[in-house]
Motif scaffolding. Structure first.
Motif, PDB file in Angstrom:
ATOM      1  N   PHE A  95       0.814  -1.211   0.000  1.00 11.57           N
ATOM      2  CA  PHE A  95       0.000   0.000   0.000  1.00 11.57           C
ATOM      3  C   PHE A  95       0.848   1.263   0.000  1.00 11.57           C
ATOM      4  CE2 PHE A  95      -3.088   3.119   1.455  1.00 11.57           C
ATOM      5  CZ  PHE A  95      -4.176   2.772   0.678  1.00 11.57           C
ATOM      6  N   ALA A  96       2.057   1.203   0.572  1.00  8.62           N
ATOM      7  CA  ALA A  96       2.941   2.369   0.520  1.00  8.62           C
ATOM      8  C   ALA A  96       3.207   2.771  -0.927  1.00  8.62           C
ATOM      9  CB  ALA A  96       4.248   2.062   1.247  1.00  8.62           C
ATOM     10  N   PHE A  97       3.368   1.768  -1.777  1.00 10.29           N
ATOM     11  CA  PHE A  97       3.586   2.044  -3.201  1.00 10.29           C
ATOM     12  C   PHE A  97       2.279   2.422  -3.892  1.00 10.29           C
ATOM     13  CE2 PHE A  97       3.479   0.530  -7.569  1.00 10.29           C
ATOM     14  CZ  PHE A  97       4.613   1.116  -8.116  1.00 10.29           C
TER      15      PHE A  97
ATOM     16  N   PRO B 177      -7.351 -13.498  -0.642  1.00  9.68           N
ATOM     17  CA  PRO B 177      -8.142 -12.331  -1.085  1.00  9.68           C
ATOM     18  C   PRO B 177      -7.364 -11.027  -1.042  1.00  9.68           C
ATOM     19  CG  PRO B 177      -8.749 -12.946   1.143  1.00  9.68           C
ATOM     20  CD  PRO B 177      -7.752 -13.966   0.691  1.00  9.68           C
ATOM     21  N   PHE B 178      -6.035 -11.094  -1.072  1.00 10.35           N
ATOM     22  CA  PHE B 178      -5.221  -9.880  -0.986  1.00 10.35           C
ATOM     23  C   PHE B 178      -5.561  -8.893  -2.094  1.00 10.35           C
ATOM     24  CE2 PHE B 178      -1.476  -7.576  -2.485  1.00 10.35           C
ATOM     25  CZ  PHE B 178      -1.141  -6.849  -1.352  1.00 10.35           C
ATOM     26  N   GLU B 179      -5.602  -9.362  -3.340  1.00  9.18           N
ATOM     27  CA  GLU B 179      -5.881  -8.469  -4.469  1.00  9.18           C
ATOM     28  C   GLU B 179      -7.287  -7.894  -4.371  1.00  9.18           C
ATOM     29  OE1 GLU B 179      -3.996  -7.297  -6.720  1.00  9.18           O
ATOM     30  OE2 GLU B 179      -2.185  -8.448  -6.298  1.00  9.18           O
ATOM     31  N   ASP B 180      -8.236  -8.678  -3.878  1.00  9.09           N
ATOM     32  CA  ASP B 180      -9.606  -8.180  -3.749  1.00  9.09           C
ATOM     33  C   ASP B 180      -9.692  -7.094  -2.686  1.00  9.09           C
ATOM     34  OD1 ASP B 180     -10.690  -9.959  -5.676  1.00  9.09           O
ATOM     35  OD2 ASP B 180     -10.621 -11.577  -4.221  1.00  9.09           O
ATOM     36  N   TYR B 181      -9.045  -7.315  -1.541  1.00 13.79           N
ATOM     37  CA  TYR B 181      -8.983  -6.266  -0.522  1.00 13.79           C
ATOM     38  C   TYR B 181      -8.321  -5.010  -1.072  1.00 13.79           C
ATOM     39  CZ  TYR B 181     -10.414  -8.955   3.632  1.00 13.79           C
ATOM     40  OH  TYR B 181     -11.118  -9.653   4.574  1.00 13.79           O
ATOM     41  N   ASN B 182      -7.219  -5.210  -1.774  1.00 19.31           N
ATOM     42  CA  ASN B 182      -6.469  -4.074  -2.303  1.00 19.31           C
ATOM     43  C   ASN B 182      -7.334  -3.232  -3.232  1.00 19.31           C
ATOM     44  OD1 ASN B 182      -3.792  -2.739  -2.605  1.00 19.31           O
ATOM     45  ND2 ASN B 182      -4.037  -3.355  -4.729  1.00 19.31           N
ATOM     46  N   GLU B 183      -8.118  -3.895  -4.061  1.00 21.14           N
ATOM     47  CA  GLU B 183      -9.012  -3.183  -4.978  1.00 21.14           C
ATOM     48  C   GLU B 183     -10.040  -2.356  -4.220  1.00 21.14           C
ATOM     49  OE1 GLU B 183     -12.342  -4.217  -8.440  1.00 21.14           O
ATOM     50  OE2 GLU B 183     -11.266  -5.820  -7.400  1.00 21.14           O
ATOM     51  N   MET B 184     -10.636  -2.932  -3.167  1.00 20.86           N
ATOM     52  CA  MET B 184     -11.664  -2.224  -2.413  1.00 20.86           C
ATOM     53  C   MET B 184     -11.086  -1.056  -1.613  1.00 20.86           C
ATOM     54  SD  MET B 184     -14.611  -3.432  -3.091  1.00 20.86           S
ATOM     55  CE  MET B 184     -14.023  -3.666  -4.773  1.00 20.86           C
ATOM     56  N   ILE B 185      -9.905  -1.245  -1.017  1.00 21.13           N
ATOM     57  CA  ILE B 185      -9.314  -0.169  -0.222  1.00 21.13           C
ATOM     58  C   ILE B 185      -8.901   1.001  -1.116  1.00 21.13           C
ATOM     59  CG2 ILE B 185      -7.491   0.422   1.399  1.00 21.13           C
ATOM     60  CD1 ILE B 185      -9.665  -1.493   2.448  1.00 21.13           C
ATOM     61  N   LEU B 186      -8.346   0.697  -2.291  1.00 19.99           N
ATOM     62  CA  LEU B 186      -8.014   1.773  -3.234  1.00 19.99           C
ATOM     63  C   LEU B 186      -9.273   2.506  -3.684  1.00 19.99           C
ATOM     64  CD1 LEU B 186      -5.283   0.073  -5.467  1.00 19.99           C
ATOM     65  CD2 LEU B 186      -4.950   1.897  -3.789  1.00 19.99           C
TER      66      LEU B 186
ATOM     67  N   ILE C 172      -4.770   0.383   7.728  1.00 20.04           N
ATOM     68  CA  ILE C 172      -4.694   1.212   6.525  1.00 20.04           C
ATOM     69  C   ILE C 172      -5.933   2.100   6.414  1.00 20.04           C
ATOM     70  CG2 ILE C 172      -4.694   1.156   4.007  1.00 20.04           C
ATOM     71  CD1 ILE C 172      -2.004   0.423   5.167  1.00 20.04           C
ATOM     72  N   MET C 173      -7.110   1.519   6.631  1.00 21.78           N
ATOM     73  CA  MET C 173      -8.339   2.315   6.540  1.00 21.78           C
ATOM     74  C   MET C 173      -8.394   3.392   7.616  1.00 21.78           C
ATOM     75  SD  MET C 173     -11.416  -0.264   5.417  1.00 21.78           S
ATOM     76  CE  MET C 173     -11.239  -1.362   6.821  1.00 21.78           C
ATOM     77  N   ASP C 174      -7.904   3.078   8.810  1.00 18.40           N
ATOM     78  CA  ASP C 174      -7.898   4.070   9.877  1.00 18.40           C
ATOM     79  C   ASP C 174      -6.989   5.240   9.513  1.00 18.40           C
ATOM     80  OD1 ASP C 174      -8.611   5.113  12.324  1.00 18.40           O
ATOM     81  OD2 ASP C 174      -6.986   4.119  13.393  1.00 18.40           O
ATOM     82  N   ILE C 175      -5.820   4.937   8.970  1.00 18.75           N
ATOM     83  CA  ILE C 175      -4.919   6.004   8.517  1.00 18.75           C
ATOM     84  C   ILE C 175      -5.576   6.823   7.403  1.00 18.75           C
ATOM     85  CG2 ILE C 175      -2.711   6.461   7.365  1.00 18.75           C
ATOM     86  CD1 ILE C 175      -1.599   3.996   8.820  1.00 18.75           C
ATOM     87  N   MET C 176      -6.289   6.128   6.522  1.00 20.29           N
ATOM     88  CA  MET C 176      -6.932   6.816   5.401  1.00 20.29           C
ATOM     89  C   MET C 176      -8.003   7.801   5.854  1.00 20.29           C
ATOM     90  SD  MET C 176      -7.178   3.706   2.626  1.00 20.29           S
ATOM     91  CE  MET C 176      -8.217   4.624   1.498  1.00 20.29           C
ATOM     92  N   THR C 177      -8.646   7.536   7.001  1.00 23.76           N
ATOM     93  CA  THR C 177      -9.647   8.494   7.485  1.00 23.76           C
ATOM     94  C   THR C 177      -8.986   9.828   7.837  1.00 23.76           C
ATOM     95  OG1 THR C 177      -9.433   7.623   9.744  1.00 23.76           O
ATOM     96  CG2 THR C 177     -11.169   6.695   8.358  1.00 23.76           C
ATOM     97  N   TYR C 178      -7.795   9.781   8.426  1.00 22.19           N
ATOM     98  CA  TYR C 178      -7.085  11.020   8.751  1.00 22.19           C
ATOM     99  C   TYR C 178      -6.548  11.699   7.480  1.00 22.19           C
ATOM    100  CZ  TYR C 178      -7.340   9.581  13.624  1.00 22.19           C
ATOM    101  OH  TYR C 178      -7.801   9.210  14.870  1.00 22.19           O
TER     102      TYR C 178
END
Length: 866
Positions: free
Chosen positions: A503-505, A655-664, A719-725
């Motif tokens: 996710f850093a990338f 489900p890594f790629e699926d999570y990654n798609e949803m978080i992006l 990651i989602m918690d950081i994204m809220t800030y």
């Protein structure tokens, strides 16, 4: 009876045992039973009698062993009455569970040396012997239709599963709540879902509140007949195979075996009944309507089939999709306001929608936290990570655990820190490469706008979207290789490291262009960068001198007749008085987000399906060419077995790629959707289809994945918690530095307005987090009830064990009437004495005067002591 004979001996009566590798070849002989297999299709009973009468002990050792085993089976079979169809079969399960795919060393195209072929045959023989030695049941072994692979299929009986589940202390849910280790003698205590009925699916079994009411009455269980779920059965067998031989397992490291090419694949087999149920009630696109059921999923059945890790992803996807309804409605209202005011830069709409998205993001995260704890409690995974075992791929030195003394693999932490540092350096270099690519795209956009025309500059958004997708794929491959090299001990540690590294990338790769437009390009004058990235869209124009005159053809009066293309041409009299980058941000969001959605869906479903189709087509084409070369022009291609077909399907690792798609996607909706508020609508429409398409690909385009357990979604929550800030800072920045709302303030006023607004929103977010309970009240009460029941059960068990040992124990009264009578018997006046001679006062209160010699109590104390 023929079927029973076939199952016991190991080959079909309608097929040639020599051709399937279960008997010697026709040109070979087995001492003592030469010719015994002739005419097996006709005189099979006489044939078996002949085999059972063989007494010769000549021949090689493996021939003697083979003959002895078959003779024993045949004697037992022939001794039975031919009409006794109720006689128990040797194999107690009628469906294999796992498939091992080996290379076939006898294939014409095999490039192995003779030594490698011999090693492969030895390994396969040892593997089969291990399976049999563990008590697992072998099914028909066979070669592939093109003869390049060998398949070994095996399963386990119910008795074997129960025995090993008890030894492994597999946690099982009680009918009245709580999870305890499995005991065969107590099977009636455990909860399980009813047997699958495809045509009569009861959706209320997904309602945990109904299950809580049923738990009050243990007799109201969903099923009176206990059974393990499909995922549990697979996990028990797999764990037994991976357990070290010293601890009663097979000690097989399948990852390393596949890497060494001793084994091609190992995968769990699909169950036809459960698969058809899920295809009808889950991976079915007709379920998109009616709209009230667009997010309904049989998650309990998904968990029973695929395990908690995959069911947890679909739980998150369903909850996230439902929550998207709110920003979709608010976004539609905001978009209408923007249309009415002539563009995305509406002073009233931008702050309203920005604050709404921040609030929604916080509520989404808190609701997911509640849902995650709820399903972890329902599925018995609370505390799983604390007891998680090591990955099969984990390597290290053998040592004793300094706390427990148990043997374990140890990897020096300083060596891992060194690897983590090198990985971080490579990630940083990758991020710099991506940033360079983003800057080059903007330079290309500026070049197109100046030399071709501003209306063609939007094409670079599509180019940027494609570049992002390509970089995502390439970097994910690099991140996985780095993660493997770092040698993480558990699956949770491995997944968390991959999530953070990836996710850093991904953050820079996906969101970098938006931040450049929103905060660098729109404030280029303030930052001293002039028009290095090109100008933003101009709202109001003005005329300026070019040399000593105006170019009246382009600029009239206060800039009438000017356009953005005229502003780029510095040789005419048009200049920009007020500009905004929100329109460019909207175009960029539509292009990149749209390209991501399209490419993501194509890659996650289309590519696996296409790979399987191409593999099957190429195999059949090669077989047809072989038939033609052999002169068999009309020969049909042999059909595949189900195990062979599943082996052609793509592997679904996690489900890594699926999570990654949803978080992006969540980032696009949370960060920049104010530029295009219909972004939430696009995400909602995509996710409604995504639920069915992800389910469909798992059921049709992929092998059945190994069912693994997960307590939570891991670092994705962090990651989602950081994204809220990040969302708070981004939206506040857009309001003050990008939109026309900030034009009401001076440059310093914008900065102070941003700081004050950001702090206030963060404060509000923290208050909201504290207000919403992490654990729902009803779940908290049920968890406390379960803990109390389990505590009482442990106490009762301990008392029973003490009584069984012959020690008399007085049990505590269990109800009010018993307690009242108990107190009445023990609390009478006769029990109260005048004084307790065994409890004489020994502490003394010193007098205030030095002359005090003591009190009566002192005297009594001294007399008592003397």
């Amino acid at each position: 009876y023929q079927r029973r004979v076939r199952d016991r001996v190991g080959f079909s009566m309608s097929s040639d045992p020599f051709s399937v590798g279960l008997a010697p070849k026709r040109d070979e002989s087995v001492a003592g039973i030469d010719g015994a297999w002739d005419g097996h299709n006709k005189d099979w009973e006489a044939n078996f009698n002949r085999v059972s009468g063989a007494t010769s002990t000549t021949g090689e050792a493996d021939q003697i062993s083979q003959r002895a085993k078959r003779v024993e089976n045949v004697i037992e079979l022939v001794a039975r009455d031919a009409g006794d169809l109720e006689a128990p079969a040797a194999r107690e399960t009628d469906r294999y569970m796992w498939v091992l795919m080996f290379p076939n060393e006898n294939h014409e195209g095999c490039t192995l040396s003779e030594k490698e072929k011999e090693d492969l045959m030895t390994f396969r023989r040892e593997t089969v012997n291990k399976l049999v030695g563990l008590g697992l049941e072998l099914f028909q072994r066979h070669v592939s239709r093109d003869n390049d692979e060998k398949y070994v299929k095996f399963g386990a009986s119910q008795a074997w599963i129960e025995k090993n589940a008890e030894a492994m202390e597999v946690p099982m849910k009680l009918k009245n709540g709580g999870y305890v280790p499995f005991l065969r003698a107590k099977k009636s205590m455990y909860w399980c879902l009813p047997e699958i009925d495809i045509d009569n699916y009861d959706r209320t079994e997904e309602d945990y509140t109904r299950r809580l009411s049923l738990a009050e009455d243990a007799s109201a269980s969903a099923s009176d007949k206990f059974r393990f779920s499909s995922a549990q059965r697979l996990n028990i067998v797999f764990e037994k195979l991976e357990t070290k031989e010293a601890f009663g397992g097979a000690g097989m490291n399948f990852g390393k075996l596949i890497q060494d090419e001793m084994l091609l694949q190992m995968y769990p087999a699909h169950d036809e009944l459960e698969l058809e149920f899920l295809k009808k009630h889950w991976g079915n696109f007709s379920l998109l309507w009616p709209w009230r059921e667009f997010c309904e999923q049989p998650l309990e059945r998904v968990r029973e089939y695929f395990g908690t890790r995959i069911s947890l992803y679909f739980t998150f996807l369903g909850l996230y999709t439902k929550h998207l309804v709110v920003p979709t409605i608010l976004g539609f209202i905001t978009f209408c306001i923007q249309l009415a005011t002539g563009g995305p830069d509406a002073k009233a709409a931008v702050p309203f929608y920005s604050f709404s998205v921040i609030l929604w993001n916080t509520v989404l995260l808190e609701h997911w936290k509640q849902k995650e704890i709820t399903v972890a409690w329902l599925w018995g995974t609370i505390g799983y990570e604390a007891d998680e075992g090591a990955r099969p791929e984990f390597t290290g030195v053998q040592r004793k655990n300094p706390v427990t003394g148990a043997p374990e693999l140890f990897y020096p932490p300083e060596r891992r820190r060194m690897k983590l540092g090198m990985s971080a350096l490579l990630v940083f270099v990758s991020i710099l490469v991506v940033l360079s690519g983003v800057v080059l795209v903007f330079a290309f956009r500026f070049f197109i706008a100046e030399n071709v025309g501003a209306k063609f500059a939007g094409v670079t958004g599509v180019v940027n979207g494609i570049m992002i997708a390509v970089f995502n794929v390439l970097y994910t491959m690099v991140a996985i290789r780095l993660n493997d090299w770092e040698n993480h001990k558990t699956d949770t540690e491995y997944d968390d490291a991959l999530i953070i590294k990836n996710f850093a990338f991904q953050f820079i790769n996906n969101y970098g262009p938006f931040y450049l437009v929103a905060f660098v390009k729109s404030n280029s004058d303030y930052l001293g960068a002039d028009d290095a990235l090109g100008p933003c869209e101009c709202h109001t124009f003005k005329c300026q001198e070019v040399g000593n005159q105006y170019y009246d053809a382009a600029c009239v009066g206060d800039g009438e007749g000017c356009s953005n293309a005229d502003v780029l041409d510095h040789n005419n009299g048009c200049a920009c008085e007020e500009e905004s980058c929100l329109f460019e941000l909207m175009i960029l969001l539509i292009c990149i987000f749209g390209v991501n959605l399209f490419i993501g869906n194509m890659m996650e479903f289309g590519i696996p399906w296409l790979q399987a189709k191409v593999a099957i087509y190429m195999e059949e084409r090669a077989m047809k060419e072989e038939n033609e070369q052999a002169g068999n022009l009309d020969g049909e291609v042999a059909p595949m077995t189900q195990a062979e077909f599943e082996g052609k399907l793509a592997l679904y690792e996690s489900p890594f790629e699926d999570y990654n798609e949803m978080i992006l996607q969540l980032g696009f909706v949370s960060f920049f959707a104010v530029a295009f508020p219909l972004c939430a609508l696009m995400a909602l429409m995509n996710n409604v289809i995504e639920i069915r398409s992800d389910a469909y690909k798992l059921l049709n385009a992929h092998q059945r994945p190994e069912p693994r357990t997960a307590e939570d979604i891991g670092s994705w929550y962090t990651i989602m918690d950081i994204m809220t800030y990040v969302s708070i800072a981004t939206n506040c920045g857009i309001v003050f530095f990008v939109s026309s709302f900030g034009n009401e303030f001076s440059k310093d006023g914008k900065v102070w307005g941003f700081i004050i607004a950001e702090h206030l929103v963060v404060f509000f977010k923290v208050i909201l987090q504290e207000y919403i309970d992490e654990v729902p009240e009803d779940i908290r009460q049920e968890m406390e009830k379960e803990e109390y029941r389990l505590k009482r059960a442990r106490e009762e068990q301990a008392l029973s064990e003490i009584e069984a040992s012959g020690i008399s124990v007085e049990r505590s009264p269990t109800n009010k009437s018993q307690r009242a009578g108990h107190q009445a018997d023990l609390d009478v006046d006769e029990y109260y004495a005048k004084y307790d001679q065994e409890d004489v006062q020994w502490m003394v209160l010193k007098g205030s005067k030095d002359g005090d010699t003591g009190t009566g109590s002192d005297v009594a104390l001294n007399e008592t002591r003397s």
